[in-house]
Design a protein around this motif. Sequence first.
Motif, short mmCIF file in Angstrom:
data_model
loop_
_atom_site.label_atom_id
_atom_site.label_comp_id
_atom_site.label_asym_id
_atom_site.label_seq_id
_atom_site.Cartn_x
_atom_site.Cartn_y
_atom_site.Cartn_z
N VAL A 249 49.12 49.37 2.65
CA VAL A 249 50.37 49.40 1.92
C VAL A 249 50.28 50.40 0.76
N LEU A 250 51.22 51.34 0.75
CA LEU A 250 51.35 52.26 -0.37
C LEU A 250 52.74 52.12 -0.97
N LYS A 251 52.88 52.67 -2.17
CA LYS A 251 54.14 52.58 -2.90
C LYS A 251 54.35 53.90 -3.60
N ARG A 252 55.59 54.29 -3.76
CA ARG A 252 55.84 55.52 -4.50
C ARG A 252 56.10 55.20 -5.96
N ARG A 253 55.51 55.98 -6.84
CA ARG A 253 55.72 55.77 -8.26
C ARG A 253 57.11 56.28 -8.67
N PRO A 254 57.61 55.80 -9.80
CA PRO A 254 58.94 56.24 -10.27
C PRO A 254 59.01 57.76 -10.44
N LYS A 255 60.23 58.27 -10.44
CA LYS A 255 60.43 59.72 -10.51
C LYS A 255 60.09 60.30 -11.88
N LYS A 256 60.04 59.44 -12.87
CA LYS A 256 59.71 59.93 -14.22
C LYS A 256 58.48 59.22 -14.76
N GLY A 257 57.86 59.84 -15.75
CA GLY A 257 56.72 59.22 -16.42
C GLY A 257 55.40 59.59 -15.79
N THR A 319 54.35 45.13 9.93
CA THR A 319 55.30 45.73 10.86
C THR A 319 56.58 46.11 10.14
N ARG A 320 57.36 45.14 9.76
CA ARG A 320 58.64 45.44 9.13
C ARG A 320 58.40 45.82 7.68
N GLU A 321 58.75 47.05 7.30
CA GLU A 321 58.48 47.49 5.94
C GLU A 321 59.42 46.81 4.95
N GLU A 322 58.83 46.29 3.90
CA GLU A 322 59.62 45.67 2.85
C GLU A 322 60.17 46.76 1.92
N ALA A 323 61.17 46.39 1.17
CA ALA A 323 61.80 47.36 0.26
C ALA A 323 60.77 47.96 -0.69
N GLY A 324 60.75 49.27 -0.76
CA GLY A 324 59.88 49.94 -1.71
C GLY A 324 58.44 50.08 -1.27
#
Length: 362
Positions: A249-257, A319-324
């Motif tokens: 599982v990976l996550k994208r960091r916010p667009k700022k900061g 399997t099913r990707e959760e939000a974010g």
Amino acid sequence: MLEKFQLEQIVKPLLAWFEKNARTLPWRSISTPYRVWVSEIMLQQTRVEAVKPYFERFMHALPDVKSLAECEEERLLKLWEGLGYYNRVRNMQIAAQTVMEQYDGKLPADYEKLLELKGIGHYTAGAIASIAYGIPVPAVDGNVLRILMRVSADNSDIMKQSVKTRVEQALQQVIPQDCAGSFNQALMELGAIVCVPNGEPLCDQCPWYSFCETRKRGLWQELPVKKKAKGRRIEERTVLVIRDGERVVLKRRPKKGLLAGLYEFPNEPGTLTEDEALRVVQDMHLHPMRIQRLEEAKHIFSHVEWHMQGYMVEVDSLTREEAGLLFVEAAHSEEAYPIPAAFAAYTKYMNIRLGNERFKEK
DNA sequence: AATCCGGGGGC
DNA sequence: GCCCCAGGATT
């Protein structure tokens, strides 16, 4: 205090020294405006040795302004992964788009116009203008400030904008009209390899040996004066390597900061216990089966320090990707996603075999 | 004028 | 540990 008569005597010895001692650097052998630009952005607050492995790879992937302007963000960040200060490359892309629209894909041979481009300040505008186009404008970086404060034994605080401006104005008076690029590079080179930033300067190799006030007075440890930066704050975080048999599982960091737009393992503020970590995973609508405590890790940024506790959590099939959240193939995750060095201690657990015996049954 | 923004290497 | 690095944008 820097004076014109003082500066005039430094030019000739410096240029002669540079001619003999200039390092061969990748961006020096072929100095097209685009190559100078890319190298200067990479070199901002970054050592030459750190830039070397990135430069040619970047130039090969994005050989001109057009390809940079059109490059997909993911790929761009991947090319910058590990260099730090990621806004540098975002700004450079914005500037590339401006250059395509306003200047037909050619960097303007004009200091003021360069200065208007995103990510180009006084130093970089001066470097590109002088090195790529031979325009006689100064390029004042940390090296230049250090060697000029030392040669004149000036105890001004080089962090002050007023001091930088004063140095720029002084250099403008003496910069050779016919070899501005060499002159600016020579100043920086002298700072980089003789009048070095840490440790004792190699004065016996210095073209300014005879008249350097700092050497005469034995003051190298006192100059330049630089006001201390504020201390770092410490943040405790818990990092979760969540995986099934094949994906992580990976996550994208916010667009700022901090580390804007890069990818990371899910993580939470504070040092969580195993049970608390499991709860976090459940709140992601995932189903943890086993958890294993990993080593602690520390990562130091300029102004923050992360103290991290890691956990590896095995869940039933992703399997099913959760939000974010992204479920990515562990085998390809490091190639495909820019993951900052802060997580280096834990990236190895993306691929390590899931060992039953060392997991705690939930 | 202060603060934010990375990562690595030297001592 | 602390320092610095071919700085710039934002507030």
